[in-house]
Design a protein around this motif. Structure first.
Motif, short mmCIF file in Angstrom:
data_model
loop_
_atom_site.label_atom_id
_atom_site.label_comp_id
_atom_site.label_asym_id
_atom_site.label_seq_id
_atom_site.Cartn_x
_atom_site.Cartn_y
_atom_site.Cartn_z
N LEU A 43 0.83 -1.20 0.00
CA LEU A 43 0.00 0.00 0.00
C LEU A 43 0.87 1.26 0.00
CD1 LEU A 43 -2.94 0.94 -0.03
CD2 LEU A 43 -2.77 1.26 2.44
N GLY A 44 1.99 1.24 0.73
CA GLY A 44 2.89 2.38 0.70
C GLY A 44 3.43 2.64 -0.69
N ALA A 45 3.80 1.57 -1.39
CA ALA A 45 4.31 1.72 -2.75
C ALA A 45 3.24 2.27 -3.69
CB ALA A 45 4.82 0.37 -3.26
N ILE A 46 2.02 1.77 -3.56
CA ILE A 46 0.92 2.22 -4.42
C ILE A 46 0.60 3.69 -4.16
CG2 ILE A 46 -1.56 1.93 -4.85
CD1 ILE A 46 -1.03 -1.11 -4.12
N ARG A 47 0.52 4.05 -2.89
CA ARG A 47 0.20 5.45 -2.56
C ARG A 47 1.30 6.38 -3.06
NH1 ARG A 47 -3.61 8.79 -2.77
NH2 ARG A 47 -2.62 10.78 -2.39
N ALA A 48 2.57 5.97 -2.91
CA ALA A 48 3.67 6.79 -3.39
C ALA A 48 3.61 6.98 -4.90
CB ALA A 48 5.00 6.16 -2.98
N ALA A 49 3.29 5.91 -5.62
CA ALA A 49 3.16 6.02 -7.08
C ALA A 49 2.03 6.97 -7.45
CB ALA A 49 2.93 4.64 -7.69
N ASP A 50 0.94 6.91 -6.71
CA ASP A 50 -0.18 7.82 -6.98
C ASP A 50 0.19 9.27 -6.67
OD1 ASP A 50 -1.69 5.72 -7.81
OD2 ASP A 50 -3.03 5.67 -6.07
N GLU A 51 1.19 9.46 -5.83
CA GLU A 51 1.69 10.81 -5.55
C GLU A 51 2.77 11.24 -6.53
OE1 GLU A 51 1.00 13.27 -3.68
OE2 GLU A 51 -0.50 12.50 -2.30
N GLY A 52 3.04 10.40 -7.51
CA GLY A 52 4.00 10.76 -8.55
C GLY A 52 5.43 10.34 -8.30
N LEU A 53 5.66 9.53 -7.27
CA LEU A 53 7.03 9.09 -6.98
C LEU A 53 7.37 7.84 -7.79
CD1 LEU A 53 7.26 9.45 -3.08
CD2 LEU A 53 7.61 11.19 -4.85
N SER A 54 8.64 7.71 -8.13
CA SER A 54 9.13 6.46 -8.71
C SER A 54 9.45 5.51 -7.55
CB SER A 54 10.36 6.69 -9.57
OG SER A 54 11.41 7.26 -8.81
N VAL A 55 9.04 4.25 -7.67
CA VAL A 55 9.10 3.33 -6.53
C VAL A 55 9.70 1.99 -6.94
CG1 VAL A 55 7.77 2.23 -4.68
CG2 VAL A 55 6.98 4.41 -5.64
N LEU A 56 10.53 1.46 -6.07
CA LEU A 56 11.03 0.09 -6.19
C LEU A 56 10.64 -0.68 -4.93
CD1 LEU A 56 12.83 -2.21 -7.41
CD2 LEU A 56 14.74 -1.19 -6.14
N VAL A 57 10.08 -1.88 -5.10
CA VAL A 57 9.79 -2.77 -3.99
C VAL A 57 10.78 -3.93 -4.03
CG1 VAL A 57 8.08 -4.31 -2.93
CG2 VAL A 57 7.34 -2.16 -4.00
N VAL A 58 11.47 -4.18 -2.94
CA VAL A 58 12.40 -5.32 -2.87
C VAL A 58 11.88 -6.31 -1.84
CG1 VAL A 58 14.40 -4.01 -3.64
CG2 VAL A 58 13.92 -4.13 -1.21
N GLU A 59 11.85 -7.58 -2.23
CA GLU A 59 11.30 -8.64 -1.39
C GLU A 59 12.33 -9.75 -1.26
OE1 GLU A 59 9.58 -11.60 0.60
OE2 GLU A 59 8.70 -9.58 0.50
N LYS A 60 12.53 -10.22 -0.05
CA LYS A 60 13.54 -11.24 0.24
C LYS A 60 13.23 -12.60 -0.39
CE LYS A 60 15.73 -13.45 4.26
NZ LYS A 60 15.83 -13.42 5.74
N THR A 61 11.96 -12.98 -0.40
CA THR A 61 11.58 -14.32 -0.81
C THR A 61 11.15 -14.35 -2.28
OG1 THR A 61 9.22 -14.15 -0.29
CG2 THR A 61 10.71 -14.60 1.55
N PRO A 62 10.87 -15.53 -2.82
CA PRO A 62 10.41 -15.61 -4.22
C PRO A 62 8.93 -15.25 -4.39
CG PRO A 62 11.45 -17.67 -3.49
CD PRO A 62 11.18 -16.87 -2.28
N LEU A 63 8.21 -15.00 -3.30
CA LEU A 63 6.77 -14.79 -3.36
C LEU A 63 6.37 -13.43 -2.80
CD1 LEU A 63 5.64 -18.32 -2.13
CD2 LEU A 63 5.58 -17.47 -4.49
N VAL A 64 5.27 -12.91 -3.31
CA VAL A 64 4.74 -11.61 -2.88
C VAL A 64 3.70 -11.82 -1.79
CG1 VAL A 64 3.43 -9.58 -3.64
CG2 VAL A 64 5.11 -10.63 -5.18
N GLY A 65 3.65 -10.89 -0.84
CA GLY A 65 2.55 -10.90 0.12
C GLY A 65 2.94 -11.07 1.56
N GLY A 66 4.11 -11.68 1.83
CA GLY A 66 4.56 -11.84 3.19
C GLY A 66 3.54 -12.53 4.07
N THR A 67 3.58 -12.20 5.37
CA THR A 67 2.64 -12.78 6.31
C THR A 67 1.22 -12.31 6.03
OG1 THR A 67 4.41 -12.81 7.96
CG2 THR A 67 2.18 -13.11 8.77
N SER A 68 1.07 -11.14 5.44
CA SER A 68 -0.27 -10.62 5.13
C SER A 68 -1.05 -11.59 4.24
CB SER A 68 -0.17 -9.27 4.43
OG SER A 68 0.55 -8.33 5.20
N ALA A 69 -0.36 -12.26 3.33
CA ALA A 69 -1.04 -13.14 2.38
C ALA A 69 -1.61 -14.37 3.04
CB ALA A 69 -0.08 -13.54 1.26
N ILE A 70 -1.04 -14.80 4.16
CA ILE A 70 -1.55 -16.00 4.83
C ILE A 70 -2.44 -15.64 6.01
CG2 ILE A 70 0.49 -17.32 4.14
CD1 ILE A 70 1.38 -17.16 7.11
#
Length: 600
Positions: A43-70
């Motif tokens: 959500l932070g990345a999405i909101r920043a993009a909507d504010e016109g910022l260029s954004v990179l998300v880096v994730e340690k694992t091969p999957l998206v979502g972290g604990t939130s997804a489970i």
């Protein structure tokens, strides 16, 4: 009411000194680098993009979502915009009093007020980007006796999300949900449906039939993916956020663990991540947002900070993540740590061949079961909030030496009617149809309580006496020892057919069963100390320029408590909104400053 309207006074002085130009060997620079891919990060990345910022998300694992997804995907949102629809009234005053009492002085008034005021704005924004939520009018706050608590409505559940919007290929990159949140290992179920079936409401059979029919007739989707098209709970939340991320073409690096933060002249100016076997340095022109979870999978950090005994295998979060990398990186950059001895506790049990322990959130509340220590004695309200359940295990173990593990014991009637852990009701899957390897590993079974006690190493006389007392309590409807079923929260996951108390039933019919419980968790609560705008603070209470932190990466705004279901995800996303607002020069002001006490 605008999500990011207005300007506010700074909450703390930023530490920022004149600095030379920093040269980095990197291919690209971004305005914002987000570490992690859970709900707060996305959500932070999405909101920043909507504010016109260029954004990179880096994730340690091969999957998206972290604990939130489970997770169940619930968010605790006081005074939320859906309350009028369900006929419930709330106020910022009541929510502030309630959370402040829960926090016990371990979270600042400014942070608490920032949360209860901004959370409702955050949930509106979720709806705007395609992740709508609805209030759960019967799901009570976890401490219903406290001033400001409500008997329902503040917890919100995500509306079902169509995975077709994400696409079958992208869905494979989204972390799958827990097996316990699927029907027959395939079909997703939302919180309203789960409650209907557990409470055995009249419509429960029709609800189950519709879920199964909808899944099996969806041939076009099942030809693309074995995973259900209908995403619910944490899958709906992260699936919707992942879709919004992709729509905005935000860069995402998987398998790219954070190595360290780049600090230049007192300001955090970038990150070093491991990518493709090599260290890669990325400039962050505006800020770095840490949202990479807690440290529950790091045994050394658990030994250093958490109550004993402690074991990372007991946790219900995914292996390989949440090892405290971002917390340590933030501390090395000067960030102060807070609440490091606390977790989001929940009892867990082991299921062979599953990658992580299963949390036991609701089944323990159903009538006809009890939890005992090695003396065969009850020591808690089985239907109470799961964090208190875990803390009661630690407290009783310290006093008796026999509550880690503890045992949940039930009889043949319970076994026939209700699911528990990986066991479906015997009416659907009898013992003869269960995996043979589960006997004496997942569950224990005997014709008498004395025989069961011998199998599990529990005092037989104590176990028999506890079962007899529970049977008496069931007849009168009053638990004289722990008042189980005595409040609206307990009764939510009771059986509506059982009278006079939906949480109490006899434990008297053979055969008898037991399952082993551990003091697990769904994450740690301690991390980097932050202010009302999610800026990381140093030991002197000054904000470190360019560094923000949300979710379990940060010390919880709830202090040591768990005010209601969704007290992790709600703050993670709300403070992500506040962080972005601050970094783009539009900090969200506090409105009800009259509620604030003296600064501490």
């Amino acid at each position: 009411e605008g999500v990011l309207s207005g300007f506010g006074r700074p909450g703390a002085t930023e530490v920022q000194r004149p600095r030379p130009r920093l040269m980095m060997n990197n291919d690209k620079a971004y305005d914002l680098v987000v570490v992690g891919s859970g709900a707060g990060a996305l959500l932070g990345a999405i909101r920043a993009a909507d504010e016109g910022l260029s954004v990179l998300v880096v994730e340690k694992t091969p999957l998206v979502g972290g604990t939130s997804a489970i997770s169940g995907g619930g968010i605790w949102i006081p005074d939320n915009p859906d309350l009028p629809r369900v006929g419930i009234k709330d106020s910022i005053d009541a929510a502030f009093r309630y959370v402040k009492t829960c926090a016990r002085g371990l979270a600042s008034d400014e942070r608490i007020l920032a949360y209860v005021e901004t959370a409702r704005q955050m949930v509106r924004y979720l709806g705007e980007i395609g992740v709508p939520y609805r209030s759960m009018p019967l799901y009570a706050d976890y401490y219903p006796s406290l001033d400001g608590a409500l008997p329902g409505g503040r917890t919100m559940d995500p509306r079902d999300f169509n995975a077709g919007k994400l696409g079958a290929q992208a869905l494979e990159s989204l972390r799958p949900t827990n097996p316990g949140q699927l029907i027959f290992g395939r079909m997703n179920i939302n919180a309203f449906e789960a409650r209907s079936m557990l409470a055995r409401e009249r419509k429960a059979k029709f609800v189950l039939a519709w879920i199964m029919l909808r899944y099996f007739i969806d041939y076009p989707w099942r030809n693309k993916s074995r995973r259900d098209r209908r995403l619910t709970g944490g899958q709906a939340l992260t699936g919707g956020l992942f879709t919004a991320l992709r729509q905005r073409k935000i860069d995402l690096w998987l398998e790219s663990p954070l190595q360290s933060l780049v600090v230049d002249g007192g300001r955090v100016a970038g990150v070093i991540v491991q990518r493709g076997g090599q260290a890669s340095t990325v400039r962050a022109n505006k800020a770095v947002l840490l949202a990479a979870g807690g440290f529950e999978r790091n045994q050394a950090m658990r030994e250093e900070h958490l109550p004993k005994p402690t074991d990372q295998t007991w946790t219900a979060t995914p292996p390989g993540g949440n090892t405290g990398d971002a917390i340590r990186a933030g501390a090395q950059a000067g960030g102060a740590l807070h609440l490091m001895a606390h977790t989001w506790g929940v009892p867990t049990l082991e299921v062979p061949k599953e990658e992580k322990f299963r949390p036991l959130f609701v089944e323990r509340s159903l009538p006809g079961c009890m939890v005992v220590n090695a003396r065969g004695e009850r020591f808690l309200n089985e239907s109470g909030p799961y964090p208190e359940f875990q803390q009661a295990m630690f407290a009783n173990h310290a006093a008796t030496g026999g509550a880690v593990p503890a045992w949940i014991v039930f009889d043949a009637d319970f076994r026939a009617k209700y699911p528990i852990g990986p066991l479906m009701p015997a009416s659907a899957v009898p013992d003869s149809k269960m995996r043979r390897s589960w006997l004496n590993t997942v569950y224990w079974k005997a014709d008498t309580l004395a025989e069961l006690a011998a199998q599990i190493g529990v005092d037989a006389a104590g176990l028999q006496a506890s079962a007899a007392k529970m049977t008496d309590f069931a007849r009168t409807g009053k638990d004289l020892d722990f008042d189980r079923g005595g409040n609206v929260f307990d009764r939510y996951y009771g059986d509506d057919h059982v009278k006079p108390n939906p949480n109490l039933a006899p434990i008297a019919k053979a055969p008898f069963y037991a399952m082993k419980l551990f003091p697990g968790d769904i994450g740690t609560k301690g991390g980097l100390l932050t202010d009302r705008d999610a800026r990381v603070l140093d030991a002197q209470g000054q904000a470190i320029a360019g560094l923000y932190c949300v979710g379990n990466n940060s010390a919880s705004v709830m202090g040591p408590a768990y005010p209601g279901a969704g007290s992790t995800l709600g703050p993670a996303m709300t403070f992500a909104i506040r962080a972005v607002a601050h970094m783009v020069g539009k900090p969200i002001p506090l409105q009800r400053t009259d509620l604030l006490g003296p600064a501490t």
